[in-house]
Design a protein around this motif. Structure first.
Motif, PDB file in Angstrom:
ATOM      1  N   ALA A 126      33.591  36.877  57.122  1.00  0.00           N
ATOM      2  CA  ALA A 126      32.686  36.911  57.982  1.00  0.00           C
ATOM      3  C   ALA A 126      33.162  35.974  59.241  1.00  0.00           C
ATOM      4  CB  ALA A 126      31.431  36.574  57.578  1.00  0.00           C
ATOM      5  N   VAL A 127      32.798  36.434  60.363  1.00  0.00           N
ATOM      6  CA  VAL A 127      32.595  35.543  61.633  1.00  0.00           C
ATOM      7  C   VAL A 127      31.474  35.336  62.222  1.00  0.00           C
ATOM      8  CG1 VAL A 127      33.769  35.225  63.833  1.00  0.00           C
ATOM      9  CG2 VAL A 127      35.047  36.439  62.297  1.00  0.00           C
ATOM     10  N   ILE A 128      30.720  34.199  62.288  1.00  0.00           N
ATOM     11  CA  ILE A 128      29.705  33.839  62.683  1.00  0.00           C
ATOM     12  C   ILE A 128      29.854  32.896  63.878  1.00  0.00           C
ATOM     13  CG2 ILE A 128      27.486  32.635  62.103  1.00  0.00           C
ATOM     14  CD1 ILE A 128      28.275  32.979  59.293  1.00  0.00           C
ATOM     15  N   ALA A 129      29.272  33.466  65.203  1.00  0.00           N
ATOM     16  CA  ALA A 129      29.336  32.388  66.387  1.00  0.00           C
ATOM     17  C   ALA A 129      27.903  32.082  66.891  1.00  0.00           C
ATOM     18  CB  ALA A 129      30.080  33.335  67.483  1.00  0.00           C
ATOM     19  N   GLY A 130      27.830  30.778  67.008  1.00  0.00           N
ATOM     20  CA  GLY A 130      26.430  30.261  67.475  1.00  0.00           C
ATOM     21  C   GLY A 130      25.725  29.636  66.044  1.00  0.00           C
ATOM     22  N   ILE A 131      24.524  29.182  66.327  1.00  0.00           N
ATOM     23  CA  ILE A 131      23.766  28.929  65.249  1.00  0.00           C
ATOM     24  C   ILE A 131      22.519  29.397  65.262  1.00  0.00           C
ATOM     25  CG2 ILE A 131      22.534  26.753  64.321  1.00  0.00           C
ATOM     26  CD1 ILE A 131      24.412  25.101  65.709  1.00  0.00           C
ATOM     27  N   ASP A 132      21.996  30.039  66.192  1.00  0.00           N
ATOM     28  CA  ASP A 132      20.856  30.890  66.445  1.00  0.00           C
ATOM     29  C   ASP A 132      21.046  32.177  66.079  1.00  0.00           C
ATOM     30  OD1 ASP A 132      18.267  32.047  66.790  1.00  0.00           O
ATOM     31  OD2 ASP A 132      18.010  31.208  68.599  1.00  0.00           O
ATOM     32  N   ARG A 133      20.726  33.141  65.194  1.00  0.00           N
ATOM     33  CA  ARG A 133      21.121  34.251  64.579  1.00  0.00           C
ATOM     34  C   ARG A 133      20.419  35.278  65.753  1.00  0.00           C
ATOM     35  NH1 ARG A 133      21.364  36.359  58.654  1.00  0.00           N
ATOM     36  NH2 ARG A 133      22.933  34.755  58.019  1.00  0.00           N
ATOM     37  N   GLU A 134      19.286  34.891  66.452  1.00  0.00           N
ATOM     38  CA  GLU A 134      18.556  35.769  67.519  1.00  0.00           C
ATOM     39  C   GLU A 134      19.218  35.765  68.776  1.00  0.00           C
ATOM     40  OE1 GLU A 134      14.528  34.777  67.277  1.00  0.00           O
ATOM     41  OE2 GLU A 134      14.369  34.731  65.361  1.00  0.00           O
ATOM     42  N   ARG A 135      20.146  34.689  68.959  1.00  0.00           N
ATOM     43  CA  ARG A 135      20.816  34.773  70.274  1.00  0.00           C
ATOM     44  C   ARG A 135      22.490  34.201  69.971  1.00  0.00           C
ATOM     45  NH1 ARG A 135      18.017  30.748  73.811  1.00  0.00           N
ATOM     46  NH2 ARG A 135      17.821  29.523  72.292  1.00  0.00           N
ATOM     47  N   PRO A 136      23.014  35.168  69.472  1.00  0.00           N
ATOM     48  CA  PRO A 136      24.464  34.991  69.072  1.00  0.00           C
ATOM     49  C   PRO A 136      25.474  34.967  70.122  1.00  0.00           C
ATOM     50  CG  PRO A 136      24.117  37.397  68.586  1.00  0.00           C
ATOM     51  CD  PRO A 136      22.714  36.723  69.114  1.00  0.00           C
ATOM     52  N   VAL A 137      26.444  33.977  69.982  1.00  0.00           N
ATOM     53  CA  VAL A 137      27.310  33.898  70.925  1.00  0.00           C
ATOM     54  C   VAL A 137      28.188  34.936  71.381  1.00  0.00           C
ATOM     55  CG1 VAL A 137      29.319  32.562  71.726  1.00  0.00           C
ATOM     56  CG2 VAL A 137      27.330  31.416  70.946  1.00  0.00           C
ATOM     57  N   LEU A 138      28.743  35.473  70.113  1.00  0.00           N
ATOM     58  CA  LEU A 138      29.524  36.665  70.118  1.00  0.00           C
ATOM     59  C   LEU A 138      28.574  37.869  69.447  1.00  0.00           C
ATOM     60  CD1 LEU A 138      33.004  35.462  68.749  1.00  0.00           C
ATOM     61  CD2 LEU A 138      32.540  35.905  70.941  1.00  0.00           C
ATOM     62  N   GLU A 139      28.929  39.150  70.060  1.00  0.00           N
ATOM     63  CA  GLU A 139      28.200  40.249  69.424  1.00  0.00           C
ATOM     64  C   GLU A 139      29.472  41.425  68.879  1.00  0.00           C
ATOM     65  OE1 GLU A 139      25.934  41.234  73.116  1.00  0.00           O
ATOM     66  OE2 GLU A 139      24.466  40.211  72.372  1.00  0.00           O
ATOM     67  N   ASN A 140      29.050  42.037  68.301  1.00  0.00           N
ATOM     68  CA  ASN A 140      30.169  43.449  67.976  1.00  0.00           C
ATOM     69  C   ASN A 140      31.306  42.664  67.332  1.00  0.00           C
ATOM     70  OD1 ASN A 140      30.992  46.160  67.750  1.00  0.00           O
ATOM     71  ND2 ASN A 140      31.913  46.007  69.910  1.00  0.00           N
ATOM     72  N   VAL A 141      31.334  41.839  66.523  1.00  0.00           N
ATOM     73  CA  VAL A 141      32.320  41.265  65.922  1.00  0.00           C
ATOM     74  C   VAL A 141      32.970  42.145  64.982  1.00  0.00           C
ATOM     75  CG1 VAL A 141      33.161  39.270  64.383  1.00  0.00           C
ATOM     76  CG2 VAL A 141      31.499  39.006  66.127  1.00  0.00           C
ATOM     77  N   ARG A 142      34.306  42.250  64.889  1.00  0.00           N
ATOM     78  CA  ARG A 142      34.985  43.483  64.071  1.00  0.00           C
ATOM     79  C   ARG A 142      36.120  42.700  63.316  1.00  0.00           C
ATOM     80  NH1 ARG A 142      34.572  44.460  69.029  1.00  0.00           N
ATOM     81  NH2 ARG A 142      36.875  44.586  69.620  1.00  0.00           N
ATOM     82  N   ILE A 143      36.305  42.616  62.166  1.00  0.00           N
ATOM     83  CA  ILE A 143      37.347  42.342  61.326  1.00  0.00           C
ATOM     84  C   ILE A 143      38.450  43.279  61.427  1.00  0.00           C
ATOM     85  CG2 ILE A 143      38.194  41.143  59.227  1.00  0.00           C
ATOM     86  CD1 ILE A 143      35.380  40.280  58.836  1.00  0.00           C
ATOM     87  N   ILE A 144      39.523  42.912  61.850  1.00  0.00           N
ATOM     88  CA  ILE A 144      40.705  44.004  62.237  1.00  0.00           C
ATOM     89  C   ILE A 144      41.519  43.829  61.135  1.00  0.00           C
ATOM     90  CG2 ILE A 144      42.433  44.591  63.638  1.00  0.00           C
ATOM     91  CD1 ILE A 144      40.888  43.775  65.857  1.00  0.00           C
ATOM     92  N   ARG A 145      42.022  42.606  60.591  1.00  0.00           N
ATOM     93  CA  ARG A 145      42.842  42.264  59.607  1.00  0.00           C
ATOM     94  C   ARG A 145      42.179  40.963  58.744  1.00  0.00           C
ATOM     95  NH1 ARG A 145      47.511  41.287  62.176  1.00  0.00           N
ATOM     96  NH2 ARG A 145      47.332  38.900  62.160  1.00  0.00           N
ATOM     97  N   ASP A 146      42.057  41.050  57.623  1.00  0.00           N
ATOM     98  CA  ASP A 146      41.388  40.041  56.728  1.00  0.00           C
ATOM     99  C   ASP A 146      42.327  39.404  55.747  1.00  0.00           C
ATOM    100  OD1 ASP A 146      41.899  41.914  54.834  1.00  0.00           O
ATOM    101  OD2 ASP A 146      39.995  42.156  53.952  1.00  0.00           O
TER     102      ASP A 146
END
Length: 144
Positions: free
Chosen positions: A85-105
Motif C-alpha cells: 500500500a501507499v498512503i499519502a497524508g494523515i487525514d483519510r478524508e483529505r488525501p494528498v494523493l488520489e488514484n494511487v496504483r501499484i504498477i510493480r510490487d
C-alpha cells in the motif's frame, strides 16, 4: 495496517535524529565512531533503521507544482515482502494523493503512480509505504 505504519514511522523519526555527521577537532579521539576522516571532521556511518522501518521511498517530481499532476513513487522494501500500500497524508478524508496504483510490487524495486489531489494547497505531507513487514516514509512538498 495503519497502526503498524504509524509505529514504524515513529521508529524512523527517532532514527532520523541519530543520522548525521559529527565534527571532531584534529587529533581528538573519536571513540567508537567509525567512518572516514576528512581534514578535521569524521563522517560517522548512519545507523541501520530499526526492524519494521527499513523500506525506502522516493516521490518524483518532488516538489510538485500542479494540482492533478501525476507523481511516481519508487523505492525498495528493505527486506519486506513487497509493496502492499501507499498512503499519502494523515487525514483519510483529505488525501494528498488520489488514484494511487501499484504498477510493480517487487520488493527490490517497486513502482506506483498517483495523482496529486485537486484539494491540496502549499505545504509538506508524508508519503508512507507498507512493504509487508517493513514501512518507509518520505515527504512530498507541494507548491500550487
Amino acid at each position: 495496517m495503519i497502526k503498524k505504519v504509524v509505529t514504524a514511522i515513529a521508529g524512523l523519526t527517532l532514527t532520523a535524529g541519530l543520522v548525521g555527521s559529527v565534527s571532531v577537532p584534529a587529533g581528538a579521539q573519536a571513540g567508537a565512531a567509525t567512518g572516514t576522516a576528512t581534514g578535521d571532521a569524521v563522517q560517522v556511518a548512519a545507523p541501520k533503521p530499526p526492524k519494521g522501518a527499513r523500506a525506502v521511498v522516493q516521490v518524483s517530481p518532488n516538489p510538485t507544482a500542479k494540482r492533478g499532476q501525476e507523481v511516481t513513487i519508487t523505492g525498495h522494501c528493505g527486506g519486506g515482502t513487497g509493496l502492499k500500500a501507499v498512503i499519502a497524508g494523515i487525514d483519510r478524508e483529505r488525501p494528498v494523493l488520489e488514484n494511487v496504483r501499484i504498477i510493480r510490487d517487487d520488493p527490490k524495486g517497486f513502482l506506483a503512480k498517483g495523482t496529486l489531489s485537486s484539494r491540496i494547497g502549499n505545504g509538506v505531507g508524508p508519503v508512507f509505504v507498507d512493504c509487508g513487514g517493513e514501512a518507509g516514509v518520505t515527504l512530498l512538498v507541494t507548491h500550487v
